[in-house]
Scaffold this motif. Structure first.
Motif, mmCIF file in Angstrom:
data_model
loop_
_atom_site.group_PDB
_atom_site.id
_atom_site.type_symbol
_atom_site.label_atom_id
_atom_site.label_comp_id
_atom_site.label_asym_id
_atom_site.label_seq_id
_atom_site.Cartn_x
_atom_site.Cartn_y
_atom_site.Cartn_z
ATOM 1 N N LYS A 36 80.684 52.239 15.945
ATOM 2 C CA LYS A 36 79.368 52.336 16.157
ATOM 3 C C LYS A 36 78.835 53.627 17.000
ATOM 4 C CE LYS A 36 77.242 49.153 18.586
ATOM 5 N NZ LYS A 36 77.145 48.204 19.497
ATOM 6 N N ASN A 37 77.660 54.214 16.605
ATOM 7 C CA ASN A 37 77.291 55.277 17.617
ATOM 8 C C ASN A 37 77.986 56.517 17.172
ATOM 9 O OD1 ASN A 37 75.432 53.712 18.999
ATOM 10 N ND2 ASN A 37 77.207 52.740 20.216
ATOM 11 N N LEU A 38 77.946 57.030 15.781
ATOM 12 C CA LEU A 38 78.343 58.060 15.466
ATOM 13 C C LEU A 38 77.375 59.320 16.064
ATOM 14 C CD1 LEU A 38 80.175 59.908 13.596
ATOM 15 C CD2 LEU A 38 78.835 59.174 11.703
ATOM 16 N N GLY A 39 76.017 58.991 15.995
ATOM 17 C CA GLY A 39 75.131 59.803 16.629
ATOM 18 C C GLY A 39 74.908 61.067 16.002
ATOM 19 N N ASP A 67 75.217 53.333 8.866
ATOM 20 C CA ASP A 67 75.339 54.146 10.147
ATOM 21 C C ASP A 67 74.870 53.236 11.212
ATOM 22 O OD1 ASP A 67 75.425 55.753 12.310
ATOM 23 O OD2 ASP A 67 74.537 57.448 11.502
ATOM 24 N N SER A 69 73.562 53.609 15.074
ATOM 25 C CA SER A 69 73.689 54.498 16.127
ATOM 26 C C SER A 69 72.451 54.395 16.740
ATOM 27 C CB SER A 69 73.701 56.022 15.559
ATOM 28 O OG SER A 69 74.841 56.059 15.148
ATOM 29 N N SER A 71 71.048 55.554 19.386
ATOM 30 C CA SER A 71 70.614 56.645 20.025
ATOM 31 C C SER A 71 69.719 57.197 19.065
ATOM 32 C CB SER A 71 71.666 57.500 20.324
ATOM 33 O OG SER A 71 72.287 57.983 19.018
ATOM 34 N N TYR A 72 69.360 56.899 17.781
ATOM 35 C CA TYR A 72 68.430 57.469 16.885
ATOM 36 C C TYR A 72 67.037 56.904 17.378
ATOM 37 C CZ TYR A 72 72.316 58.510 13.824
ATOM 38 O OH TYR A 72 73.516 58.929 13.352
#
Length: 282
Positions: A36-39, A67, A69, A71-72
Motif C-alpha cells: 500500500k501507499n506507493l504515493g 494502486d 495510496s 495520500s492522494y
C-alpha cells in the motif's frame, strides 16, 4: 511487463483501506501494487513516470491494475497529476464519519508512538489530523477534473455492516467477476489495538521504512497486512480497554466538519449528512 494502473484507491485513511487492499489483491482479475501507499502522485512524483509504471507487473488475465495510496485524496497536487497521466482511470474512496476517522487516526498515532498528547492537544498542534477528514474540499479537486462516474464513493459503515455486499459493489464498479468472499476476508483485517511493546512496535516501523527504501515491496506489503504480525505487535482492544472520544471533543469536531459533509453531498450527490447524522444543507 510493466503497465500503468487503470484504478486508484485515493482515500481515506483509517477507513478500511487495508481490508479493501486485501480483497482487491485476492481477486484473480485484479493486479494490485504489492504494498500500500506507493504515493507517486502525492509525494514521489519526482521519481518519474517510468519509475512509477515499473512497479506494476500484471499478467494478461488482469483486467484491473491498481494502486492503493490514501495520500492522494489529501494531496493538493495529486488530482491534477492523475488527470495528466490517467484521465480515464477509475478511482475509489471509502469515507468514514469525519469525527470518528479523526479519532481513529489519533489512536493510531498514539499506538505507534507518533504522538503523546491528549486528543485535544494533538488537534491543536497537528492540523493534518483534521485536514485529512475534510472530504468535501479534497473531493472537489477530483470532481473538477473527472466525471463523477469515474469515482466510486463508498462508506465505512457499509463495509462494517455488509462486507460481501460492499465488495460486490466494488467489483461491479471495476467490471470484474462478482466472486463470493472467502471467510477470512469477511472480518476486520487490522482491528485497533495497543502495543505489546512500544520498543518492538517502533523497531517494526523502522524495519518497514527500511524495506520500502530497499525496494522489498512485496515482502513489506505482506508483513504490513499480516494478522499474525499485527497480533504479535499489538494487543487488540476489548470492550473494557477500547478508548472512547470525549463527548465535548466529538461535538466540537462534528461542528467543525458539518460544512465539509454538506459540501460533499452537494458536489458528489451523496447522502452522508443523513448517514452520519449531520445537519443537511439549507
Amino acid at each position: 511487463m510493466s503497465s500503468a494502473p487503470n484504478f486508484l484507491y485515493i482515500g481515506s485513511s483509517k477507513s478500511g483501506s487495508t481490508w479493501i487492499f486485501k480483497v482487491l489483491s485476492w481477486h484473480p482479475q485484479i493486479y494490485m501494487y504489492p504494498g500500500k501507499n506507493l504515493g507517486f502522485f502525492s509525494s514521489r512524483y519526482e521519481n518519474g513516470w517510468n519509475w512509477y509504471t515499473a512497479n506494476f507487473q500484471p499478467e494478461p488475465h488482469h483486467r484491473i491494475v491498481g494502486d492503493v495510496s490514501h495520500s492522494y485524496l489529501v494531496s493538493e497536487d495529486a488530482a491534477a497529476r492523475i488527470h495528466d497521466h490517467l484521465p480515464d482511470a477509475r478511482m475509489m474512496v471509502c469515507l468514514r464519519d469525519p469525527a470518528q476517522r479523526t479519532f481513529s487516526d489519533y489512536l493510531d498515532g498514539i499506538k505507534n508512538g507518533k504522538w503523546t498528547g491528549t486528543l485535544e492537544e494533538e488537534l491543536e498542534r497537528t492540523p493534518a489530523l483534521i485536514m485529512r477528514s475534510r472530504y468535501g474540499t479534497h473531493l472537489s479537486r477530483y470532481l473538477e477534473r473527472f466525471d463523477r462516474k469515474q469515482i466510486h464513493i463508498a462508506s465505512f459503515d457499509e463495509l462494517g455492516s455488509d462486507p460481501s455486499g460492499f465488495a460486490g459493489r466494488v467489483f461491479a464498479f471495476l467490471g470484474v467477476d462478482a466472486l463470493p468472499l472467502p471467510p477470512n476476508l469477511q472480518a476486520k483485517v487490522l482491528p485497533g489495538g495497543t502495543p505489546r511493546s512500544r520498543a518492538l512496535a517502533s523497531f517494526a516501523k523502522t524495519l518497514s521504512a527500511w524495506a520500502r527504501r530497499a525496494g522489498l515491496k512485496r515482502l513489506r506489503g505482506k508483513v504490513k497486512t499480516s494478522r499474525a504480525v499485527r497480533n504479535m505487535l499489538y494487543r487488540p482492544y476489548d470492550d473494557d480497554t477500547r478508548p472512547t472520544m470525549p463527548p465535548e471533543t466529538e461535538a466540537r469536531l462534528r461542528d467543525m466538519m458539518t460544512a465539509e459533509v454538506q459540501l460533499l453531498d452537494r458536489i458528489a450527490g451523496t447522502d452522508f449528512c443523513r448517514l452520519w447524522n449531520y445537519p443537511p444543507s439549507k
